[in-house]
Design a protein around this motif. Sequence first.
Motif, PDB file in Angstrom:
ATOM      1  N   ARG A  55      -6.572  11.311  -1.719  1.00  0.00           N
ATOM      2  CA  ARG A  55      -5.128  11.430  -1.424  1.00  0.00           C
ATOM      3  C   ARG A  55      -4.435  12.289  -2.473  1.00  0.00           C
ATOM      4  NH1 ARG A  55      -5.283   6.074  -0.795  1.00  0.00           N
ATOM      5  NH2 ARG A  55      -4.020   5.668  -2.633  1.00  0.00           N
ATOM      6  N   GLN A  59      -2.471  15.694  -1.848  1.00  0.00           N
ATOM      7  CA  GLN A  59      -1.065  15.807  -2.240  1.00  0.00           C
ATOM      8  C   GLN A  59      -0.865  16.998  -3.164  1.00  0.00           C
ATOM      9  OE1 GLN A  59       1.568  12.293  -3.072  1.00  0.00           O
ATOM     10  NE2 GLN A  59       1.631  13.221  -5.085  1.00  0.00           N
ATOM     11  N   LYS A  63       1.667  19.860  -2.335  1.00  0.00           N
ATOM     12  CA  LYS A  63       2.954  19.822  -3.044  1.00  0.00           C
ATOM     13  C   LYS A  63       2.915  20.314  -4.487  1.00  0.00           C
ATOM     14  CE  LYS A  63       5.085  16.588  -0.083  1.00  0.00           C
ATOM     15  NZ  LYS A  63       6.025  15.498   0.030  1.00  0.00           N
ATOM     16  N   CYS A  66       0.700  15.481  -8.261  1.00  0.00           N
ATOM     17  CA  CYS A  66      -0.011  14.260  -7.905  1.00  0.00           C
ATOM     18  C   CYS A  66      -0.044  13.401  -9.160  1.00  0.00           C
ATOM     19  CB  CYS A  66      -1.435  14.560  -7.418  1.00  0.00           C
ATOM     20  SG  CYS A  66      -2.545  15.242  -8.666  1.00  0.00           S
ATOM     21  N   SER A  85       3.985  11.256  -7.834  1.00  0.00           N
ATOM     22  CA  SER A  85       3.474  11.013  -6.487  1.00  0.00           C
ATOM     23  C   SER A  85       4.612  10.607  -5.564  1.00  0.00           C
ATOM     24  CB  SER A  85       2.401   9.920  -6.504  1.00  0.00           C
ATOM     25  OG  SER A  85       1.794   9.807  -5.236  1.00  0.00           O
ATOM     26  N   ASP A  86       4.425  10.897  -4.285  1.00  0.00           N
ATOM     27  CA  ASP A  86       5.415  10.506  -3.275  1.00  0.00           C
ATOM     28  C   ASP A  86       5.356   9.010  -3.030  1.00  0.00           C
ATOM     29  OD1 ASP A  86       6.151  13.151  -2.911  1.00  0.00           O
ATOM     30  OD2 ASP A  86       4.722  13.456  -1.287  1.00  0.00           O
TER      31      ASP A  86
END
Length: 182
Positions: A55, A59, A63, A66, A85-86
Amino acid sequence: MNTTKNYIFTSERLGFRNWISEDVEEMAQVNSNPNVMEFFPATPTFEQTKAFVERMQKQFSDKKYCYFAVDILQSGTFIGFIGLSDKDFESDFTPCVDIGWRLSEEHWYKGYATEGAKACLKYGFEKLNLEKIISTTPKINLKSEEVMKKIGMTKVKNFDHPLLLEDNRLKDCLLYEIINPG
């Protein structure tokens, strides 16, 4: 030890990079320590750690941030993660970008979390032009709250974490934030 170091950025003592497959085993060792995972509802399995690394790789690809794999620059030793992180769980402050850290116990109390988090804030604000970065922790995790204060974050509120509602020990959480000063 990783032989090829492609650091996205560095701090005085730490290198921040995207994850590589060789990190899964070392991160699984960090995650298996009950002291490291004291303020989490469970200890991740090897497969959960592998999925986490995948993940984070995705990410970063999407983006450019991370929870970065972190090495000590002098030795190349992997020590865990620090990064951005989102977060998209159900709350009045999500979706948002979170700053977090998880380091191997033998690397605690050396200032790495604070140093690394400051470098990640700088990266997030100066390179990614993020407007705001948040951090959350269970109220009982005084060590993480102390790092939040040291990196200049401000307490916003207490909240019941929607993913921890069944855990009476961990559900009462703190929300801190920092606004891009630029």
